[in-house]
Design a protein around this motif. Structure first.
Motif, short mmCIF file in Angstrom:
data_model
loop_
_atom_site.label_atom_id
_atom_site.label_comp_id
_atom_site.label_asym_id
_atom_site.label_seq_id
_atom_site.Cartn_x
_atom_site.Cartn_y
_atom_site.Cartn_z
N MET A 1 0.78 -1.01 -0.06
CA MET A 1 -0.15 0.10 0.10
C MET A 1 0.83 1.32 0.02
O MET A 1 1.77 1.39 0.87
CB MET A 1 -0.82 -0.08 1.34
N SER A 2 0.57 2.02 -1.02
CA SER A 2 1.70 3.23 -1.14
C SER A 2 1.05 4.44 -0.21
O SER A 2 1.72 5.60 -0.11
CB SER A 2 1.54 3.80 -2.42
N LEU A 5 -4.78 5.25 1.66
CA LEU A 5 -6.05 4.87 0.84
C LEU A 5 -5.43 3.93 -0.48
O LEU A 5 -4.77 4.71 -1.41
CB LEU A 5 -7.00 5.73 0.32
N SER A 6 -5.91 2.67 -0.76
CA SER A 6 -5.29 2.20 -1.84
C SER A 6 -6.23 2.37 -3.03
O SER A 6 -7.21 3.15 -2.99
CB SER A 6 -5.33 0.61 -1.67
N MET A 7 -5.96 2.06 -4.27
CA MET A 7 -6.61 2.44 -5.32
C MET A 7 -8.31 1.65 -5.15
O MET A 7 -9.16 2.35 -5.71
CB MET A 7 -6.06 1.62 -6.77
N ASP A 9 -9.65 1.24 -2.57
CA ASP A 9 -10.51 2.07 -1.51
C ASP A 9 -10.98 3.47 -2.21
O ASP A 9 -12.13 3.88 -2.07
CB ASP A 9 -9.62 2.45 -0.46
N ASP A 55 -8.14 -1.36 -14.80
CA ASP A 55 -7.41 -1.61 -13.52
C ASP A 55 -8.23 -2.83 -13.02
O ASP A 55 -8.33 -2.79 -11.74
CB ASP A 55 -7.08 -0.44 -12.63
N SER A 60 -3.25 -11.25 -4.93
CA SER A 60 -2.04 -10.55 -4.27
C SER A 60 -0.84 -11.30 -4.55
O SER A 60 -0.58 -12.64 -4.56
CB SER A 60 -2.30 -10.60 -2.66
N ARG A 63 1.04 -9.14 -9.17
CA ARG A 63 1.21 -7.98 -9.94
C ARG A 63 3.13 -7.38 -10.11
O ARG A 63 3.47 -7.40 -9.01
CB ARG A 63 0.64 -6.83 -9.19
#
Length: 64
Positions: A1-2, A5-7, A9, A55, A60, A63
């Motif tokens: 997670m960057s 909020l992740s994409m 989310d 996307d 998991s 990617r």
């Protein structure tokens, strides 16, 4: 997670936000609720289309 909020989310939040804004628009204007929610479903559908086709979800660890 960057970040916080992740994409996925953000996609879920954009769906809820567009429907919430449409509902609020119906409350503060003379637009009927059905019309407002129909209009709000367009950006929500776009968010779902983005998440599914542009996307898509991947298992998991697979990617690059």
């Amino acid at each position: 997670m960057s970040g916080p909020l992740s994409m996925p989310d953000l996609v879920l939040a954009s769906i809820a936000l567009s429907m919430l804004l449409a509902s609020l628009g119906a409350v503060v204007t003379s637009i009927s609720l059905v019309t407002a929610l129909s209009a709000g479903s367009l950006p929500a559908s776009g968010s779902i289309g983005y998440a599914l086709f542009y996307d898509p979800p991947v298992p998991s660890g697979s990617r690059a």
